[in-house]
Design a protein around this motif. Structure first.
Motif, PDB file in Angstrom:
ATOM      1  N   TYR A  30       0.821  -1.203   0.000  1.00 19.84           N
ATOM      2  CA  TYR A  30       0.000   0.000   0.000  1.00 19.84           C
ATOM      3  C   TYR A  30       0.859   1.258   0.000  1.00 19.84           C
ATOM      4  O   TYR A  30       0.690   2.163  -0.811  1.00 19.84           O
ATOM      5  N   THR A  31       1.818   1.304   0.940  1.00 18.76           N
ATOM      6  CA  THR A  31       2.635   2.508   1.076  1.00 18.76           C
ATOM      7  C   THR A  31       3.409   2.812  -0.193  1.00 18.76           C
ATOM      8  O   THR A  31       3.488   3.954  -0.627  1.00 18.76           O
ATOM      9  N   LEU A  42       0.481   3.169  -3.446  1.00 17.83           N
ATOM     10  CA  LEU A  42      -0.539   4.223  -3.412  1.00 17.83           C
ATOM     11  C   LEU A  42      -0.097   5.517  -2.723  1.00 17.83           C
ATOM     12  O   LEU A  42      -0.798   6.513  -2.780  1.00 17.83           O
ATOM     13  N   ILE A  43       1.043   5.510  -2.053  1.00 21.30           N
ATOM     14  CA  ILE A  43       1.507   6.773  -1.470  1.00 21.30           C
ATOM     15  C   ILE A  43       2.792   7.236  -2.146  1.00 21.30           C
ATOM     16  O   ILE A  43       2.851   8.319  -2.719  1.00 21.30           O
ATOM     17  N   MET A  82      -4.793  21.419  10.128  1.00 25.89           N
ATOM     18  CA  MET A  82      -5.886  20.718   9.468  1.00 25.89           C
ATOM     19  C   MET A  82      -6.898  21.689   8.851  1.00 25.89           C
ATOM     20  O   MET A  82      -7.777  21.267   8.108  1.00 25.89           O
ATOM     21  N   MET A 118       1.809  12.910  15.696  1.00 19.39           N
ATOM     22  CA  MET A 118       1.188  12.693  14.398  1.00 19.39           C
ATOM     23  C   MET A 118      -0.180  12.039  14.521  1.00 19.39           C
ATOM     24  O   MET A 118      -1.110  12.382  13.809  1.00 19.39           O
ATOM     25  N   GLU A 119      -0.308  11.064  15.445  1.00 22.07           N
ATOM     26  CA  GLU A 119      -1.569  10.321  15.489  1.00 22.07           C
ATOM     27  C   GLU A 119      -2.713  11.160  16.047  1.00 22.07           C
ATOM     28  O   GLU A 119      -3.865  10.765  15.987  1.00 22.07           O
ATOM     29  N   ILE A 140       2.711   6.824   6.183  1.00 24.64           N
ATOM     30  CA  ILE A 140       1.261   6.645   6.214  1.00 24.64           C
ATOM     31  C   ILE A 140       0.527   7.914   6.642  1.00 24.64           C
ATOM     32  O   ILE A 140      -0.669   8.025   6.437  1.00 24.64           O
ATOM     33  N   TYR A 141       1.242   8.897   7.200  1.00 24.23           N
ATOM     34  CA  TYR A 141       0.547  10.134   7.560  1.00 24.23           C
ATOM     35  C   TYR A 141       0.379  11.081   6.381  1.00 24.23           C
ATOM     36  O   TYR A 141      -0.347  12.064   6.467  1.00 24.23           O
ATOM     37  N   ILE A 142       1.070  10.755   5.282  1.00 26.54           N
ATOM     38  CA  ILE A 142       0.983  11.662   4.124  1.00 26.54           C
ATOM     39  C   ILE A 142      -0.457  11.888   3.648  1.00 26.54           C
ATOM     40  O   ILE A 142      -0.885  13.025   3.510  1.00 26.54           O
ATOM     41  N   PRO A 143      -1.254  10.810   3.437  1.00 24.80           N
ATOM     42  CA  PRO A 143      -2.625  11.073   2.976  1.00 24.80           C
ATOM     43  C   PRO A 143      -3.454  11.864   3.988  1.00 24.80           C
ATOM     44  O   PRO A 143      -4.437  12.505   3.612  1.00 24.80           O
ATOM     45  N   ILE A 144      -3.082  11.823   5.266  1.00 23.53           N
ATOM     46  CA  ILE A 144      -3.841  12.591   6.260  1.00 23.53           C
ATOM     47  C   ILE A 144      -3.509  14.076   6.156  1.00 23.53           C
ATOM     48  O   ILE A 144      -4.397  14.906   6.245  1.00 23.53           O
ATOM     49  N   ILE A 174      -9.866   3.934  -0.953  1.00 21.76           N
ATOM     50  CA  ILE A 174      -9.100   3.046  -0.082  1.00 21.76           C
ATOM     51  C   ILE A 174      -7.786   3.718   0.290  1.00 21.76           C
ATOM     52  O   ILE A 174      -7.369   3.727   1.452  1.00 21.76           O
ATOM     53  N   ALA A 175      -7.156   4.358  -0.720  1.00 18.30           N
ATOM     54  CA  ALA A 175      -5.856   4.987  -0.489  1.00 18.30           C
ATOM     55  C   ALA A 175      -5.924   6.033   0.612  1.00 18.30           C
ATOM     56  O   ALA A 175      -5.038   6.108   1.452  1.00 18.30           O
ATOM     57  N   PHE A 176      -6.993   6.859   0.641  1.00 19.97           N
ATOM     58  CA  PHE A 176      -6.982   7.874   1.691  1.00 19.97           C
ATOM     59  C   PHE A 176      -7.597   7.408   3.009  1.00 19.97           C
ATOM     60  O   PHE A 176      -7.411   8.053   4.033  1.00 19.97           O
ATOM     61  N   ILE A 190      -7.164   4.186   4.523  1.00 17.59           N
ATOM     62  CA  ILE A 190      -6.336   3.265   5.309  1.00 17.59           C
ATOM     63  C   ILE A 190      -5.605   3.955   6.477  1.00 17.59           C
ATOM     64  O   ILE A 190      -5.699   3.491   7.616  1.00 17.59           O
ATOM     65  N   PRO A 191      -4.913   5.083   6.227  1.00 18.08           N
ATOM     66  CA  PRO A 191      -4.201   5.704   7.351  1.00 18.08           C
ATOM     67  C   PRO A 191      -5.122   6.066   8.515  1.00 18.08           C
ATOM     68  O   PRO A 191      -4.734   5.909   9.677  1.00 18.08           O
ATOM     69  N   ILE A 194      -5.803   2.934  10.435  1.00 20.25           N
ATOM     70  CA  ILE A 194      -4.626   2.524  11.213  1.00 20.25           C
ATOM     71  C   ILE A 194      -4.517   3.346  12.493  1.00 20.25           C
ATOM     72  O   ILE A 194      -4.362   2.802  13.591  1.00 20.25           O
ATOM     73  N   VAL A 195      -4.630   4.677  12.360  1.00 18.23           N
ATOM     74  CA  VAL A 195      -4.514   5.540  13.535  1.00 18.23           C
ATOM     75  C   VAL A 195      -5.575   5.176  14.572  1.00 18.23           C
ATOM     76  O   VAL A 195      -5.299   5.082  15.767  1.00 18.23           O
TER      77      VAL A 195
END
Lengths: 284, 332, 260
Positions: A18-19, A22-23, A213, A278-279, C100-104, C136-138, C140-141, C144-145
């Motif tokens: 995925y990473t 898609l990223i 945000m 981050m979370e 994984i934080y990139i899409p966020i 799905i791509a945006f 998933i992160p 996960i969080v």
């Protein structure tokens, strides 16, 4: 042992794929595109150039970047001005009410943001509900220009993004140690002092979280600028959209996108410096 | 969770079923507000062909959609004059086989053999439009015949323009006495100054439905496509429509078949259906553009010749589009 | 006392602001005029009219397919990955944890155009598949969080105990970990579903022919004026999701109470 490694790959392979697919791949590809040129028909010529980045620093585009950032900044600022008092008032309420309020903030999100934006057209237009209401009360003689200008964009952005400020600011404010404030009060501190010396330092990362945000989407939400700004004000989102869909210049559009990614990373860095995690981004 | 999956599968199956009941399909991309949905539904019923109908609001958006999608994604599209030329140049279109379109005979020959596709090898005329000035006479009493009449300080925040850089900058060029396809810098600079001066009178740029601004009385003046103006006039009889003396844009949209189209025969059927004079009439009754049909015309031949003589086509200007793009960013 | 009243009034005003456009939309779904400008007479007709509007229904069904598929897939992948990232060490783990934080954080439009670019590069046909993949791509992160916050030292404790009793790895995950992290999974799924329903920007760039989703349908008619059947549909959707969410919340709080 073998069974164990199968177990492990089951849990880590999807995220690795995925990473990367898609990223990482999409971003590397637009980074690559940003160094290409487009031919007059919108095709891509694979010759290395820095022109797309130099182009961003053309006065015309710089002015637009600044205008768009200003709109986003004003939006962020208004959101902070609403969220702080909101959180401070709620802080003294019962757990139950706090829970309920944070849930109620999310409910509008269950409809699509476009349709909510459309709701604002009904409210804001020249003979819309707000103008009709104000004229019938005799408060105004002529309808106000509430939309099809920057004011309309700011109202729409503030509305769409406010929850992203409310949630992190609330959770930061709720965590302030009550006894600290009590102690400060006993020692005769003025409200402003309490805010400056206790509340602000303890909530700054929450506020920055919210600002991140709010600010970042606010430079990209082209549909709000289109609909409530009457197509008169372009924000960075419109510029990127135009490069991809109308000006047929993907490399230039990619360069602006990369530029935005860099700005985003810089802001995230500041956020981490302030002790943000981050979370916790977005307070979700 | 299980229930959720079952729900999802059943919805999926449901959609699968609705698709299966058609004999074939056709992927169409057309302008927003151009063909009434009813006509598409009638066609689907009559021929049992599913029409996947997508829309775009500028030629450039259409070009981007076609060039960024796999060959065979779309069958039938409706590019305007200059875009037809560009697409022919780029080898994006397939030749049209007139023998498969019996209703070809309903086309008014005034619209054939245009400069962008002189032998009509790749395109057939669909609908035409011109830009016009639209005035709400309830509030505006002064005479307005030229784009230069829009400057009065009385009209602050009172004008809607098309959200189209070529048309709006072209209009500024025409107001200064130039052609709407200029590429010389000093002329473009003059057009830019002209637009910056006009800017405080402009309330909005909108291509999708500028008429709404006049109908809801958000503005009293507009420069828009004639069909939009006519609909506005149907809603409010005080609206006057004027062909500007400085010149105006004319746009001819065409049936074209995308290279590699998978459903060519269905596309011919659809073109033939739309060319049927009763169907064609229905389209221009709902969206009053200029009908290109012989037996379904809504504008007299005399007026048509006049329009074709005085109007000018937007022409492809290649890389010079960057200069237009910059002016556009500056006035916004 | 007056002070307190003022404070409560402020909270109410903020909520008024948040709900105002929705209330307006709901009210106008009962309006007999088709223009959404003036409220004329009360009517239910748009709730019937709605089912005759094929395009609206199709776009709504498409939206549901996209939202459900992307939610299910991203919840599964997100849950597995959250556990994988929590439990195992592997090369690249640190990199993945930050990527994984990139899409966020990055603007949606950047994600939208970069996905569009690689779909074009790979010659993927734009349509339902590409929209679902993008959603799905945006999502998933976010899953996960959400799941990660439910994984705590408590789970490690249970896990060790089960291991000592000889349970297999998959069994441990299924019977011990999953029930513990379930609240995180559920809220992650709800989040993914909400994000998918709310999305405009990413669908805008990754849609193709025959994949008109509700936001795209609305976008195409927003300037001409939306017909009240869309208001009616929104009202129905809002009611259903609201009821669903409330019942999920109630069930969850009951479960928690039972455990205590």
């Amino acid at each position: 042992m073998k069974k164990n490694s199968g177990f492990k790959s089951f849990f880590i392979l999807p995220i690795i794929i995925y990473t990367f697919v898609l990223i990482l791949l999409p971003i590397i590809y637009i980074l690559f595109l940003s160094f290409c040129t487009s031919d007059s028909y919108g095709g891509i010529l694979y010759n290395f150039t820095l022109d797309n980045y130099l182009n961003i620093f053309d006065m015309t585009y710089i002015k637009m970047l600044l205008k768009s950032s200003l709109i986003a900044l004003v939006t962020t600022f208004i959101c902070i001005l609403i969220s702080y008092p909101f959180a401070l008032i709620l802080r003294n309420k019962s757990e139950h009410i706090k829970n309920l309020t944070t849930k109620l903030i999310m409910v509008p999100f269950l409809t699509n943001s476009l349709i909510r934006t459309y709701g604002w057209i009904i409210l804001l237009r020249k003979n819309g509900i707000i103008n009709k209401f104000l004229t019938s009360l005799g408060i105004i003689a002529f309808p106000l220009n509430l939309m099809y200008n920057k004011l309309g964009i700011i109202i729409g952005m503030t509305y769409t993004l406010l929850p992203f400020m409310l949630l992190p600011v609330c959770s930061a404010v709720f965590e302030i140690d009550k006894s600290l404030i009590e102690a400060a009060k006993d020692l005769g501190a003025k409200p402003l002092q309490i805010f400056k010396n206790i509340i602000l330092p303890q909530t700054i990362s929450g506020v920055f979280n919210g600002s991140l945000m709010v600010f970042i989407p606010a430079i990209g939400y082209f549909f709000i600028a289109d609909i409530l700004g009457g197509g008169k004000t372009m924000i960075i989102g419109n510029l990127i959209k135009n490069q991809f869909l109308t000006a047929r210049n993907w490399p230039f559009g990619s360069a602006i996108a990369i530029f935005l990614i860099i700005i985003t990373f810089a802001l995230v860095k500041v956020y981490k410096k302030l002790g943000g995690k981050m979370e916790e981004l977005g307070g979700l | 969770m299980k229930k959720l999956i079952i729900l999802f599968i059943s919805i999926f199956l449901l959609c699968g079923c609705t698709n299966k009941s058609y004999d074939g399909e056709i992927n169409v991309l057309n302008w927003t507000s151009y063909i009434p949905y009813e006509i598409i539904r009638d066609f689907e019923k009559e021929y049992n062909i599913k029409v996947n109908y997508g829309t775009y609001s500028s030629n450039e958006e259409l070009l981007a959609k076609i060039s960024s999608s796999k060959e065979g994604t779309y069958d039938l599209i409706f590019p305007s004059d200059y875009m037809v030329e560009l697409m022919i140049d780029r080898n994006m279109l397939d030749e049209i086989d007139i023998s498969k379109i019996p209703n070809y005979s309903n086309i008014n020959s005034l619209f054939l053999k245009q400069s962008f596709d002189i032998d009509n090898k790749y395109s057939l005329p669909f609908l035409a439009a011109t830009t016009v000035i639209t005035i709400n006479r309830e509030t505006i009493k002064d005479s307005i015949v030229s784009y230069n009449d829009l400057f009065s300080s009385k009209y602050e925040n009172d004008i809607v323009l098309l959200d189209d850089q070529r048309i709006v900058i072209g209009m500024a060029l025409q107001a200064n006495g130039y052609s709407m396809n200029e590429i010389e810098n000093d002329k473009l600079d003059k057009a830019k100054e002209w637009l910056l001066k006009l800017n405080k009178n402009v309330k909005a740029f909108d291509s999708d439905s500028p008429k709404t601004f006049l109908i809801t009385k958000e503005v009293d003046l507009g420069v828009m496509w004639n069909a939009e103006a006519i609909i506005a006039k149907e809603q409010n009889d005080n609206i006057e429509i004027v062909y500007p003396t400085d010149g105006f844009a004319i746009s001819l949209d065409n049936y074209t078949i995308v290279k590699g189209a998978k459903n060519k025969d269905n596309a011919y059927k659809f073109i033939n259906y739309l060319l049927r004079s009763d169907v064609s009439k229905k389209i221009t009754d709902e969206y009053p553009y200029i009908n290109t049909g012989l037996y379904s015309k809504n504008v007299s031949d005399e007026e048509l010749s006049n329009i074709l003589y005085n109007g000018s086509y937007v022409k492809n200007i290649g890389m010079n589009i960057a200069a237009y793009d910059r002016i556009w960013a500056e006035i916004k | 006392m007056k002070h307190k009243l003022l404070k409560n009034l402020f909270i109410l005003l903020v909520f008024f602001f948040l709900y105002l456009p929705i209330i307006v939309l709901i009210i106008y779904s009962f309006n007999s005029s088709s223009m959404n400008i003036l409220f004329e007479n009360f009517t239910f007709k748009w709730y019937i009219e709605l089912f005759k509007n094929n395009d609206l229904i199709m776009s709504f069904v498409n939206t549901l397919i996209v939202a459900l598929t992307s939610t299910i897939i991203s919840t599964i992948i997100g849950t597995i990955s959250a556990y994988g990232l929590y439990k195992f060490d592997f090369p690249l783990k640190k990199l993945i944890n930050s990527l994984i934080y990139i899409p966020i954080v990055i603007p949606e439009i950047v994600l939208g155009i970069s996905l569009l670019s690689i779909y074009t590069l790979m010659k993927l046909e734009l349509g339902m598949f590409t929209i679902i993949l993008s959603h799905i791509a945006f999502s998933i992160p976010f899953v996960i969080v959400s799941v990660r916050s439910a994984l705590s030292s408590e789970t490690v404790y249970y896990e060790e105990a089960a291991k000592d009793l000889g349970a297999s790895n998959f069994k441990i995950f299924k019977d011990i970990i999953l029930p513990v992290i379930m609240p995180g999974v559920v809220s992650g799924a709800i989040l993914a579903f909400t994000l998918s329903l709310d999305d405009v920007v990413i669908s805008y760039f990754t849609a193709g022919p025959g994949s008109n989703t509700l936001p795209l349908y609305i976008y195409s008619m927003i300037k001409t004026g939306i017909t009240p059947d869309v208001n009616a549909l929104t009202t129905i959707m809002l009611t259903i999701t609201f009821i669903t969410l409330t019942s999920i919340a109630v069930i969850q709080s009951r479960k928690i109470r039972k455990r205590i």
